[in-house]
Each structure stands twice: as C-alpha cells, then as structure tokens.
Design a protein around this motif. Structure first.
Motif, PDB file in Angstrom:
ATOM      1  N   TYR A 119       0.844  -1.189   0.000  1.00  0.00           N
ATOM      2  CA  TYR A 119       0.000   0.000   0.000  1.00  0.00           C
ATOM      3  C   TYR A 119       0.882   1.242   0.000  1.00  0.00           C
ATOM      4  N   SER A 120       0.506   2.233  -0.803  1.00  0.00           N
ATOM      5  CA  SER A 120       1.187   3.532  -0.818  1.00  0.00           C
ATOM      6  C   SER A 120       0.245   4.555  -0.207  1.00  0.00           C
ATOM      7  N   PHE A 121       0.704   5.227   0.841  1.00  0.00           N
ATOM      8  CA  PHE A 121      -0.091   6.234   1.548  1.00  0.00           C
ATOM      9  C   PHE A 121       0.539   7.600   1.308  1.00  0.00           C
ATOM     10  N   SER A 122      -0.251   8.555   0.817  1.00  0.00           N
ATOM     11  CA  SER A 122       0.257   9.909   0.581  1.00  0.00           C
ATOM     12  C   SER A 122      -0.556  10.909   1.381  1.00  0.00           C
ATOM     13  N   TRP A 123       0.153  11.904   1.913  1.00  0.00           N
ATOM     14  CA  TRP A 123      -0.476  13.009   2.636  1.00  0.00           C
ATOM     15  C   TRP A 123      -0.012  14.317   2.023  1.00  0.00           C
ATOM     16  N   ASN A 124      -0.948  15.223   1.778  1.00  0.00           N
ATOM     17  CA  ASN A 124      -0.635  16.567   1.274  1.00  0.00           C
ATOM     18  C   ASN A 124       0.231  16.553   0.018  1.00  0.00           C
ATOM     19  N   GLY A 125       0.036  15.576  -0.845  1.00  0.00           N
ATOM     20  CA  GLY A 125       0.780  15.500  -2.102  1.00  0.00           C
ATOM     21  C   GLY A 125       2.249  15.148  -1.951  1.00  0.00           C
ATOM     22  N   GLY A 126       2.651  14.719  -0.758  1.00  0.00           N
ATOM     23  CA  GLY A 126       4.052  14.382  -0.511  1.00  0.00           C
ATOM     24  C   GLY A 126       4.437  13.018  -1.059  1.00  0.00           C
ATOM     25  N   THR A 127       5.687  12.659  -0.843  1.00  0.00           N
ATOM     26  CA  THR A 127       6.190  11.351  -1.260  1.00  0.00           C
ATOM     27  C   THR A 127       5.449  10.265  -0.487  1.00  0.00           C
ATOM     28  N   PRO A 128       4.966   9.247  -1.187  1.00  0.00           N
ATOM     29  CA  PRO A 128       4.211   8.199  -0.493  1.00  0.00           C
ATOM     30  C   PRO A 128       5.066   7.400   0.496  1.00  0.00           C
ATOM     31  N   ASP A 129       4.429   7.009   1.607  1.00  0.00           N
ATOM     32  CA  ASP A 129       5.000   6.034   2.527  1.00  0.00           C
ATOM     33  C   ASP A 129       4.411   4.694   2.123  1.00  0.00           C
ATOM     34  N   LYS A 130       5.244   3.669   2.079  1.00  0.00           N
ATOM     35  CA  LYS A 130       4.771   2.360   1.641  1.00  0.00           C
ATOM     36  C   LYS A 130       4.743   1.376   2.799  1.00  0.00           C
ATOM     37  N   ALA A 131       3.709   0.541   2.785  1.00  0.00           N
ATOM     38  CA  ALA A 131       3.553  -0.486   3.812  1.00  0.00           C
ATOM     39  C   ALA A 131       3.084  -1.778   3.150  1.00  0.00           C
ATOM     40  N   SER A 132       3.639  -2.888   3.608  1.00  0.00           N
ATOM     41  CA  SER A 132       3.197  -4.191   3.107  1.00  0.00           C
ATOM     42  C   SER A 132       2.242  -4.811   4.122  1.00  0.00           C
ATOM     43  N   ILE A 133       1.394  -5.687   3.643  1.00  0.00           N
ATOM     44  CA  ILE A 133       0.490  -6.420   4.532  1.00  0.00           C
ATOM     45  C   ILE A 133       1.248  -7.633   5.058  1.00  0.00           C
ATOM     46  N   LEU A 134       1.354  -7.713   6.378  1.00  0.00           N
ATOM     47  CA  LEU A 134       2.022  -8.866   6.994  1.00  0.00           C
ATOM     48  C   LEU A 134       1.057 -10.030   7.173  1.00  0.00           C
ATOM     49  N   ASP A 135      -0.181  -9.684   7.571  1.00  0.00           N
ATOM     50  CA  ASP A 135      -1.172 -10.727   7.855  1.00  0.00           C
ATOM     51  C   ASP A 135      -2.542 -10.078   7.914  1.00  0.00           C
ATOM     52  N   GLN A 136      -3.561 -10.849   7.639  1.00  0.00           N
ATOM     53  CA  GLN A 136      -4.925 -10.345   7.784  1.00  0.00           C
ATOM     54  C   GLN A 136      -5.907 -11.502   7.836  1.00  0.00           C
ATOM     55  N   GLU A 137      -7.051 -11.225   8.456  1.00  0.00           N
ATOM     56  CA  GLU A 137      -8.169 -12.160   8.480  1.00  0.00           C
ATOM     57  C   GLU A 137      -9.425 -11.325   8.268  1.00  0.00           C
ATOM     58  N   GLN A 138     -10.197 -11.674   7.276  1.00  0.00           N
ATOM     59  CA  GLN A 138     -11.388 -10.920   6.893  1.00  0.00           C
ATOM     60  C   GLN A 138     -12.262 -10.593   8.104  1.00  0.00           C
ATOM     61  N   ASP A 139     -12.618  -9.323   8.227  1.00  0.00           N
ATOM     62  CA  ASP A 139     -13.494  -8.801   9.287  1.00  0.00           C
ATOM     63  C   ASP A 139     -12.919  -8.953  10.700  1.00  0.00           C
ATOM     64  N   LYS A 140     -11.626  -9.310  10.828  1.00  0.00           N
ATOM     65  CA  LYS A 140     -11.011  -9.506  12.145  1.00  0.00           C
ATOM     66  C   LYS A 140      -9.830  -8.557  12.368  1.00  0.00           C
ATOM     67  N   PHE A 141      -8.827  -8.606  11.473  1.00  0.00           N
ATOM     68  CA  PHE A 141      -7.651  -7.758  11.648  1.00  0.00           C
ATOM     69  C   PHE A 141      -6.863  -7.645  10.353  1.00  0.00           C
ATOM     70  N   ILE A 142      -6.037  -6.588  10.304  1.00  0.00           N
ATOM     71  CA  ILE A 142      -5.045  -6.433   9.243  1.00  0.00           C
ATOM     72  C   ILE A 142      -3.810  -5.819   9.877  1.00  0.00           C
ATOM     73  N   ARG A 143      -2.658  -6.360   9.528  1.00  0.00           N
ATOM     74  CA  ARG A 143      -1.386  -5.896  10.092  1.00  0.00           C
ATOM     75  C   ARG A 143      -0.490  -5.440   8.936  1.00  0.00           C
ATOM     76  N   PHE A 144      -0.021  -4.206   9.051  1.00  0.00           N
ATOM     77  CA  PHE A 144       0.859  -3.606   8.053  1.00  0.00           C
ATOM     78  C   PHE A 144       2.265  -3.419   8.621  1.00  0.00           C
ATOM     79  N   HIS A 145       3.245  -3.405   7.716  1.00  0.00           N
ATOM     80  CA  HIS A 145       4.630  -3.081   8.088  1.00  0.00           C
ATOM     81  C   HIS A 145       5.099  -1.941   7.183  1.00  0.00           C
ATOM     82  N   TRP A 146       5.460  -0.806   7.818  1.00  0.00           N
ATOM     83  CA  TRP A 146       6.046   0.295   7.040  1.00  0.00           C
ATOM     84  C   TRP A 146       7.381  -0.192   6.492  1.00  0.00           C
ATOM     85  N   LEU A 147       7.616  -0.013   5.205  1.00  0.00           N
ATOM     86  CA  LEU A 147       8.841  -0.529   4.598  1.00  0.00           C
ATOM     87  C   LEU A 147      10.092   0.181   5.114  1.00  0.00           C
ATOM     88  N   HIS A 148       9.947   1.383   5.667  1.00  0.00           N
ATOM     89  CA  HIS A 148      11.101   2.145   6.154  1.00  0.00           C
ATOM     90  C   HIS A 148      11.413   1.909   7.640  1.00  0.00           C
TER      91      HIS A 148
END
Length: 127
Positions: free
Chosen positions: A45-74
């Motif tokens: 996932y690429s997240f951008s705020w105020n037109g800045g350079t995107p911060d990227k995060a990968s999905i580590l794990d998820q379960e539908q309707d239960k949880f999602i865990r992201f890891h910022w690549l930096h």
C-alpha cells in the motif's frame, strides 16, 4: 537510537465488523480517513499526505473482518501497525484496537495522532 515500544489503543465503535473492516483494509476505505491518497499494488500500500512522497507499507497478515497488520517498509523488521476488530462478550459491542510502535517519549503524541485519525474514521462511518 532507542528501541520503539508497542502500544495499544482501544475505541468502541457503533458499526458492524464487516463495514469497519472495509475502512481498515481497502485502499478506498483507508483513503476516506487515514491518508489523502491510498494505492495498492501486489500487497504493498502507498499512503500519501498533502501530495508528498508516499509512505509504503506491506500487509504482513490479515483475516477478513477480524484484523489487518501492516509493516512500514522504512521501519525495523519487527515493527508494525495493526487494526483489530473484537466483539465484547457481554454487550456484543464492536471494539477497534490499534497497535503501533513509537519511541517511549513519543507514545503520547502518536496516540493523539491516532485519536484524531479515528475521529475522522468515525465521522466517515457515521458512528
């Protein structure tokens, strides 16, 4: 550099887990409250705020309707941020748990930032 600590925030939500999960785990849902622009490509996932350079995060794990865990690549390999949806046993209320890492002296500021973001989420949910 000091070691970051895991902290957890808890928010009661008046919303079904299925609807809440859409706002936590899809680019369109996250773009409603978390970042100005959210794109996803092959689990990153690429997240951008105020037109800045995107911060990227990968999905580590998820379960539908239960949880999602992201890891910022930096960030360190063992750090993540997580959205978890739980139901209380007695009242059957939906609870949003947010787990994140921050320096010990930054936990209060980081918590306030999450509280601001969650207010925006609740506004979008009408909760």
């Amino acid at each position: 550099m000091s070691k970051k600590q895991l902290f957890t925030l808890e928010f009661p939500v008046r919303c079904s887990p299925a609807i809440l999960f859409e706002f936590l785990a899809t680019p369109a849902g996250l773009q409603e409250w978390f970042a100005d622009k959210v794109d996803e490509w092959e689990g990153v996932y690429s997240f951008s705020w105020n037109g800045g350079t995107p911060d990227k995060a990968s999905i580590l794990d998820q379960e539908q309707d239960k949880f999602i865990r992201f890891h910022w690549l930096h960030t360190e390999k063992n750090e993540y941020f997580e959205f978890r949806i739980e139901k209380t046993e007695i009242s059957n209320q939906t609870i949003l748990l947010i787990k994140d890492f921050a320096e010990k002296n930054e936990i209060k500021d980081q918590s306030q930032l999450w509280e601001y973001q969650v207010k925006e989420l609740f506004h979008r949910l009408g909760a």
